[in-house]
Design a protein around this motif. Sequence first.
Motif, PDB file in Angstrom:
ATOM      1  N   GLU A   3       0.969  -1.311  -0.150  1.00 53.83           N
ATOM      2  CA  GLU A   3       0.145   0.145  -0.221  1.00 53.83           C
ATOM      3  C   GLU A   3       0.847   1.318   0.103  1.00 53.83           C
ATOM      4  O   GLU A   3       0.407   2.277  -0.507  1.00 53.83           O
ATOM      5  N   LEU A   7       0.562   4.107  -2.798  1.00 53.24           N
ATOM      6  CA  LEU A   7       0.216   5.545  -2.323  1.00 53.24           C
ATOM      7  C   LEU A   7       1.195   6.588  -3.008  1.00 53.24           C
ATOM      8  O   LEU A   7       0.793   7.474  -3.397  1.00 53.24           O
ATOM      9  N   ARG A 142       1.749   5.827   5.470  1.00 51.75           N
ATOM     10  CA  ARG A 142       1.413   6.043   4.303  1.00 51.75           C
ATOM     11  C   ARG A 142       0.130   5.109   4.016  1.00 51.75           C
ATOM     12  O   ARG A 142       0.201   4.186   3.117  1.00 51.75           O
ATOM     13  N   GLN A 144      -3.583   4.836   2.652  1.00 52.57           N
ATOM     14  CA  GLN A 144      -4.480   5.398   1.660  1.00 52.57           C
ATOM     15  C   GLN A 144      -5.619   6.029   2.327  1.00 52.57           C
ATOM     16  O   GLN A 144      -5.980   7.118   1.789  1.00 52.57           O
TER      17      GLN A 144
END
Length: 296
Positions: A3, A7, A142, A144
């Motif tokens: 992820e 991102l 980090r 989303q």
Amino acid sequence: MPESSTLLSMLRLEVVEPGFRSRTYAAGQGTSTQFNLIAIVLRGNATLHVNEEAMEVVESSIAVLPHGMRARLSVPAGTGAWIIGFARPLQSLVTGTGPESLILDTILSRLTLTPGNPEILAASIAPLLPLLTDEVNDQNKRSQTAVASLVRLLLIAISRMLTSSGLADGRNDTHILHRFRQLVELGYRSRKTVTGYCQDLNLTYDRLNDICQRNLKRTPLSLIQQRILMDASTRLLKTDESIQSIANHLGFSDPTKFSHFFKRATGLSPRQYRQTMRKQEDRQASTVLQTFSDWP
């Protein structure tokens, strides 16, 4: 892909400190094509160039450019600003599906320029910026969801800057029609019902029908069918796909049902339409079917 990596590929964030040199940011071209642009001017003034027009982005104001809009933002020496951009796939996560999504989608779908409002900017926007930076820069974060939530709060503050100046009304007809158009674009191939769109918009059927009839002289159902016909006619003209394949693409369980639907709307079967229009190369599909230009 983790992820955090996803991102970083979908978000741009730059702090422009007041300095001795000017900077120019391009939007809607090159490596910036997939990103929108949100410019928050904290100190000094910037200039936004769109086509032949130059617009001043004054201190304590914000400019929002939608995805795909070609423009240049000139930040002169001495101006302090934040430049934020996110890729289109993040937009649905940013705007959400609640009632506020109407105005947020509207802000993101057109050139938006707020008046200067140091009070709202200081109280509601400035505190979000270091949080956003920390979320992006910290490898252990980090998220989303967190980033989208912070950007959503930023857009809500922008909507309040517009509302306080009398420049925006999140529930007026144009905004609702624009949101309806976006939802139709996402849902027409799934054969979504008018009732389903009303639920997404948090409106009654009568309310949506009244808005469509009053502004466009069309029912919500006819507007949905218009979008289906646009796709169908394009595929009939521009491809050699079979009628079966086009029917499947548009969510019809039976090609016969698709053929009946198309003939009721145009007076021609899909096969007749393809043959007739290809023989008349100087005619366009728009002579038979309306386009989204009829929508606000």
